[in-house]
Design a protein around this motif. Sequence first.
Motif, PDB file in Angstrom:
ATOM      1  N   UNK A 171      48.122  39.502  47.700  1.00 21.21           N
ATOM      2  CA  UNK A 171      47.163  39.100  46.662  1.00 21.21           C
ATOM      3  C   UNK A 171      45.848  38.663  47.278  1.00 21.21           C
ATOM      4  N   UNK A 172      44.809  38.758  46.466  1.00 21.79           N
ATOM      5  CA  UNK A 172      43.481  38.324  46.903  1.00 21.79           C
ATOM      6  C   UNK A 172      42.722  37.758  45.712  1.00 21.79           C
ATOM      7  N   UNK A 173      42.035  36.639  45.931  1.00 22.28           N
ATOM      8  CA  UNK A 173      41.270  36.006  44.864  1.00 22.28           C
ATOM      9  C   UNK A 173      39.933  36.720  44.682  1.00 22.28           C
ATOM     10  N   UNK A 174      39.451  36.718  43.453  1.00 21.25           N
ATOM     11  CA  UNK A 174      38.155  37.307  43.159  1.00 21.25           C
ATOM     12  C   UNK A 174      37.660  36.850  41.801  1.00 21.25           C
ATOM     13  N   UNK A 175      36.455  37.271  41.471  1.00 23.25           N
ATOM     14  CA  UNK A 175      35.861  36.974  40.167  1.00 23.25           C
ATOM     15  C   UNK A 175      35.497  38.300  39.514  1.00 23.25           C
ATOM     16  N   UNK A 176      36.146  38.591  38.393  1.00 24.90           N
ATOM     17  CA  UNK A 176      35.890  39.820  37.653  1.00 24.90           C
ATOM     18  C   UNK A 176      35.770  39.475  36.178  1.00 24.90           C
ATOM     19  N   UNK A 177      34.590  39.609  35.590  1.00 26.28           N
ATOM     20  CA  UNK A 177      34.427  39.227  34.178  1.00 26.28           C
ATOM     21  C   UNK A 177      35.065  40.219  33.222  1.00 26.28           C
ATOM     22  N   UNK A 178      35.591  39.681  32.134  1.00 30.92           N
ATOM     23  CA  UNK A 178      36.098  40.478  31.011  1.00 30.92           C
ATOM     24  C   UNK A 178      37.105  41.536  31.462  1.00 30.92           C
ATOM     25  N   UNK A 179      38.084  41.087  32.224  1.00 29.05           N
ATOM     26  CA  UNK A 179      39.085  41.991  32.789  1.00 29.05           C
ATOM     27  C   UNK A 179      40.294  42.137  31.878  1.00 29.05           C
ATOM     28  N   UNK A 180      40.318  41.378  30.782  1.00 32.35           N
ATOM     29  CA  UNK A 180      41.403  41.531  29.827  1.00 32.35           C
ATOM     30  C   UNK A 180      42.573  40.606  30.046  1.00 32.35           C
ATOM     31  N   UNK A 181      42.515  39.745  31.040  1.00 34.16           N
ATOM     32  CA  UNK A 181      43.564  38.754  31.282  1.00 34.16           C
ATOM     33  C   UNK A 181      42.895  37.392  31.368  1.00 34.16           C
ATOM     34  N   UNK A 182      43.534  36.359  30.808  1.00 34.19           N
ATOM     35  CA  UNK A 182      42.893  35.045  30.634  1.00 34.19           C
ATOM     36  C   UNK A 182      41.600  35.203  29.842  1.00 34.19           C
TER      37      UNK A 182
END
Length: 266
Positions: A171-182
């Motif tokens: 796994x790897x952390x990141x920031x992705x807007x409006x990805x459909x989860x949370x």
Amino acid sequence: MQVIGFCRFSYPATGGFQVEHDDTATRESYLYASARMDERFRHFEAICLPGLKAQTDPDFTFLVLVGTSLPAPYLGRLEALLADFPQARIVARDAGPHRATCQNVINEARNMAQPCLQFRHDDDDAIAVDFVETLREAALDLSALRAKHRLMGLDWNRGYVARPDAQGICAEEGVTPFWGVAQAMAVKPGVKHSIMNFGHNKILNFMPTVSFTDRAMYVRGHNDHNDSRQKKHVKPVALPRLDAAGEALFRERFAIDCDQVRGIFA
């Protein structure tokens, strides 16, 4: 305020998939193939359900949409996994138009006279154990904005992309807007549109949205049967394996136990 989570579990909709099929029978054959279903159940059990079952605010409904054509052994397996999850409700529908069917299922579970918070969720993704609590708090903080708009989007864009296997989780952390989860939507009383009426990455075209980046709120599952990975020229993603500290974080933040993951994927 009512909170509804919505998950499609191999529902043979018309539309709603990035990979299309010629007819419903072909789609069902693809969706219910044993190798695919085995992987969906492994992710559902090991990644998706733990965080939902461990929510710090248990006052929510989780709808799981399936097709009436779902083979009985799979339906029984799904019922067994949800037996200790009282918020979950399996809803079976005939194959039909994706957006209309999802909207109807959500609205049938709503008190239409009250405001509603809705979140979408895939069967191989996870949300943090405090997601519902955080969502409810954010909606209250944004009461003035909600009062002015029929619909409002809320998006927690920091999280992990993860691939589980017999050795644990990469796994790897990141920031992705409006990805459909949370990702969620606040809906005013009487408004029939649901979160499933909008593409997750296009929701900001139709309503005001507020994004939060302060802490990791999701795990985005990465596997060979992701709908988004079925098209040509999709490149694999290299992910580092979680160390002991990473495994502890996943256990605390998402209730994902890497020992259980190893057992399920062995």
